[in-house]
Design a protein around this motif. Structure first.
Motif, PDB file in Angstrom:
ATOM      1  N   CYS A  59     -60.447  -9.512 -12.439  1.00 31.84           N
ATOM      2  CA  CYS A  59     -59.609 -10.440 -13.196  1.00 31.84           C
ATOM      3  C   CYS A  59     -59.578 -11.833 -12.572  1.00 31.84           C
ATOM      4  CB  CYS A  59     -58.190  -9.881 -13.280  1.00 31.84           C
ATOM      5  SG  CYS A  59     -57.099 -10.949 -14.239  1.00 31.84           S
ATOM      6  N   CYS A  70     -53.144  -2.730 -11.069  1.00 32.13           N
ATOM      7  CA  CYS A  70     -53.814  -2.969 -12.346  1.00 32.13           C
ATOM      8  C   CYS A  70     -55.297  -2.620 -12.174  1.00 32.13           C
ATOM      9  CB  CYS A  70     -53.650  -4.436 -12.751  1.00 32.13           C
ATOM     10  SG  CYS A  70     -54.629  -4.855 -14.198  1.00 32.13           S
ATOM     11  N   CYS A 102     -50.643  -7.562  -8.666  1.00 29.02           N
ATOM     12  CA  CYS A 102     -51.644  -6.850  -9.476  1.00 29.02           C
ATOM     13  C   CYS A 102     -52.372  -5.792  -8.650  1.00 29.02           C
ATOM     14  CB  CYS A 102     -52.672  -7.815 -10.043  1.00 29.02           C
ATOM     15  SG  CYS A 102     -51.959  -9.230 -10.887  1.00 29.02           S
ATOM     16  N   LEU A 154     -50.203 -16.158 -19.775  1.00 32.14           N
ATOM     17  CA  LEU A 154     -51.619 -16.205 -20.161  1.00 32.14           C
ATOM     18  C   LEU A 154     -51.790 -16.311 -21.663  1.00 32.14           C
ATOM     19  CD1 LEU A 154     -53.095 -13.470 -17.800  1.00 32.14           C
ATOM     20  CD2 LEU A 154     -53.213 -15.937 -17.556  1.00 32.14           C
ATOM     21  N   PHE A 201     -57.737  -3.448 -13.700  1.00 28.74           N
ATOM     22  CA  PHE A 201     -58.644  -4.563 -14.003  1.00 28.74           C
ATOM     23  C   PHE A 201     -58.670  -5.598 -12.863  1.00 28.74           C
ATOM     24  CE2 PHE A 201     -59.435  -8.580 -16.504  1.00 28.74           C
ATOM     25  CZ  PHE A 201     -60.759  -8.292 -16.807  1.00 28.74           C
ATOM     26  N   HIS A 202     -57.812  -5.422 -11.848  1.00 27.80           N
ATOM     27  CA  HIS A 202     -57.642  -6.531 -10.897  1.00 27.80           C
ATOM     28  C   HIS A 202     -58.908  -6.940 -10.134  1.00 27.80           C
ATOM     29  CE1 HIS A 202     -56.798  -3.725  -7.369  1.00 27.80           C
ATOM     30  NE2 HIS A 202     -57.450  -4.695  -6.765  1.00 27.80           N
ATOM     31  N   CYS A 258     -50.088  -6.457 -18.868  1.00 23.95           N
ATOM     32  CA  CYS A 258     -50.477  -7.464 -17.874  1.00 23.95           C
ATOM     33  C   CYS A 258     -49.195  -8.042 -17.277  1.00 23.95           C
ATOM     34  CB  CYS A 258     -51.306  -8.562 -18.534  1.00 23.95           C
ATOM     35  SG  CYS A 258     -51.651  -9.946 -17.442  1.00 23.95           S
ATOM     36  N   HIS A 259     -49.144  -8.191 -15.941  1.00 27.24           N
ATOM     37  CA  HIS A 259     -47.936  -8.748 -15.301  1.00 27.24           C
ATOM     38  C   HIS A 259     -47.668 -10.177 -15.757  1.00 27.24           C
ATOM     39  CE1 HIS A 259     -47.279  -5.398 -12.653  1.00 27.24           C
ATOM     40  NE2 HIS A 259     -48.485  -5.499 -12.111  1.00 27.24           N
ATOM     41  N   PHE A 260     -48.714 -10.875 -16.149  1.00 21.07           N
ATOM     42  CA  PHE A 260     -48.554 -12.301 -16.449  1.00 21.07           C
ATOM     43  C   PHE A 260     -48.907 -12.646 -17.894  1.00 21.07           C
ATOM     44  CE2 PHE A 260     -49.523 -11.637 -11.985  1.00 21.07           C
ATOM     45  CZ  PHE A 260     -48.360 -12.152 -11.431  1.00 21.07           C
ATOM     46  N   TYR A 297     -57.383 -13.995 -12.967  1.00 20.13           N
ATOM     47  CA  TYR A 297     -55.992 -14.451 -12.766  1.00 20.13           C
ATOM     48  C   TYR A 297     -55.233 -13.557 -11.782  1.00 20.13           C
ATOM     49  CZ  TYR A 297     -57.383 -16.523 -17.198  1.00 20.13           C
ATOM     50  OH  TYR A 297     -58.065 -17.188 -18.184  1.00 20.13           O
ATOM     51  N   VAL A 298     -55.951 -12.729 -11.025  1.00 20.95           N
ATOM     52  CA  VAL A 298     -55.291 -11.735 -10.171  1.00 20.95           C
ATOM     53  C   VAL A 298     -54.322 -12.378  -9.168  1.00 20.95           C
ATOM     54  CG1 VAL A 298     -57.259 -11.726  -8.566  1.00 20.95           C
ATOM     55  CG2 VAL A 298     -55.735  -9.743  -8.673  1.00 20.95           C
ATOM     56  N   HIS A 307     -54.307 -10.143 -22.956  1.00 18.95           N
ATOM     57  CA  HIS A 307     -54.857  -9.561 -21.723  1.00 18.95           C
ATOM     58  C   HIS A 307     -56.166 -10.272 -21.345  1.00 18.95           C
ATOM     59  CE1 HIS A 307     -56.305  -6.554 -18.883  1.00 18.95           C
ATOM     60  NE2 HIS A 307     -55.071  -6.075 -18.872  1.00 18.95           N
ATOM     61  N   PRO A 308     -56.350 -10.587 -20.055  1.00 15.63           N
ATOM     62  CA  PRO A 308     -57.588 -11.274 -19.642  1.00 15.63           C
ATOM     63  C   PRO A 308     -58.859 -10.514 -20.010  1.00 15.63           C
ATOM     64  CG  PRO A 308     -55.984 -11.353 -17.884  1.00 15.63           C
ATOM     65  CD  PRO A 308     -55.392 -10.463 -18.938  1.00 15.63           C
TER      66      PRO A 308
HETATM   67 FE1  SF4 Z   1     -54.160  -7.199 -14.319  1.00  7.39          FE
HETATM   68 FE2  SF4 Z   1     -52.949  -9.121 -12.957  1.00  7.39          FE
HETATM   69 FE3  SF4 Z   1     -55.143  -9.677 -14.316  1.00  7.39          FE
HETATM   70 FE4  SF4 Z   1     -52.868  -9.173 -15.610  1.00  7.39          FE
HETATM   71  S1  SF4 Z   1     -53.290 -10.907 -14.258  1.00  7.39           S
HETATM   72  S2  SF4 Z   1     -54.886  -8.333 -16.067  1.00  7.39           S
HETATM   73  S3  SF4 Z   1     -51.966  -7.632 -14.295  1.00  7.39           S
HETATM   74  S4  SF4 Z   1     -55.012  -8.315 -12.590  1.00  7.39           S
END
Ligand code: SF4
Length: 330
Positions: free
Chosen positions: A295, A289, A302, A328, A291-292, A322-324, A297-298, A251-252
């Motif tokens: 983040c 999310c 997200c 990651l 955290f978006h 995390c979607h990605f 990597y948003v 997770h980021p």
């Molecule tokens: Fe959340 Fe998207 Fe970042 Fe993953 S990439 S932590 S889902 S905002």
């Protein structure tokens, strides 16, 4: 050393504190302090809970020992669900679950001697055998490295580290099985921190204790934990065995926390992931999310969909929301 027996089972607990306003004190909103958390802890294990201030980790810790009643979900200790707040179930677990607090000075009554502080839990639980209490207190002082002379002193006469030793002794008076340690070393000097951590590890080995260890400091959590869960805005965003989460964070948010830990090799540095902004308010968590907004990597999804937890690695113990996560993962 862990055994395979589960001692604590937390299932989907939520703590939503109502915000009341107006003359009629009507509920206008909620603080979503803990929002659907599940995990289990095995006997003899240390589970680390890590996250920034305001992520809900202290509220979670207090719920685990029965100080808060969850809005939803259950907390089972040794098969007894005490989350309903029923007096008989709380009485059953009260002695077995204790807490060590962050600030030993705040948590010890300055007007009472150490003797009074250590005797009080026995009196509350109806123990009247003075010889037995005396013997137990003497043993506890020995366990935490304090002398009998400490008994007639008051908290202000001790250093921070010694006060935390008194706090630990008090938590151990009734022979608990599980201790929730809430930031037990963060108020102490760095030089004292390792002494208290080593003391906690020795006590765990000697007294077969189980710990839930709460801290904002990943270095401290890594030192003591078998497994770690990372919290963000009342939810678990990642969990794994301690070594795995430090070697292969997914997770980021976890990556950013780990990137801030200094590398103990002269001249070597980690690539820092600096997060923008602060943790959003738990009254109105961001959509999608949580955290978006911070983040690096948003992506579009997200902002609208909360990611479900997915499993990584071979043993299925490593989970991240995390979607990605796949792309990651290092
Ligand atoms: Fe959340 Fe998207 Fe970042 Fe993953 S990439 S932590 S889902 S905002």
């Amino acid at each position: 050393m862990s055994t395979s027996e589960t001692i604590l089972n937390v299932k989907n607990i939520k703590l939503h504190f109502p915000i009341r306003k107006g003359i009629l004190r009507r509920i206008r909103n909620y603080v979503y302090a803990v929002d659907g958390i599940s995990f289990s802890v095995k006997s003899g294990e240390t589970l680390g809970i890590v996250g920034e201030s305001g992520c809900g980790k202290t509220t979670l810790g207090r719920t685990i020992i029965g100080l808060y009643r969850p809005t939803a979900g259950t907390v089972e200790f040794n098969g007894t669900d005490f989350s309903s707040g029923r007096k008989d179930s709380l009485k059953k677990i009260r002695k077995d679950l204790q807490m060590i607090f962050q600030d030993p000075y705040e948590s010890l009554n300055a007007r009472h001697s150490v003797r009074y502080i250590l005797e009080e839990p026995f009196h509350i639980h109806g123990e009247t055998d003075r010889e037995k209490i005396k013997e137990r207190i003497s043993l506890l002082l020995d366990h935490v490295g304090l002398s009998e002379k400490s008994l007639d002193k008051f908290p202000h006469e001790f250093s921070g580290g010694q006060r935390q030793r008194i706090g630990i002794a008090r938590a151990l008076t009734l022979n608990p099985k599980l201790l929730v340690c809430d930031e037990p070393v963060s108020a102490l000097d760095v030089s004292i921190q390792s002494q208290i951590l080593n003391l906690l590890m020795d006590l765990q080995r000697d007294l077969a204790l189980t710990y839930v260890f709460i801290s904002h400091d990943l270095t401290v959590v890594r030192h003591i934990s078998d497994r770690v869960i990372v919290m963000y805005l009342g939810r678990v965003v990642e969990s794994a065995d301690a070594d795995e989460i430090y070697r292969n964070p997914v997770h980021p948010y976890t990556k950013s926390l780990i990137s801030s830990i200094p590398v103990p090799v002269p001249g070597k540095q980690r690539e820092r992931i600096v997060l923008e902004g602060n943790v959003p308010s738990p009254v109105s968590p961001p959509r999608g999310c949580h955290f978006h907004p911070r983040c690096p990597y948003v992506k579009d999804i997200c902002r609208t969909e909360y990611p479900s937890c997915r499993s990584y690695g071979d043993n299925g113990n490593h989970i991240a929301a995390c979607h990605f996560g796949d792309s990651l993962k290092i």
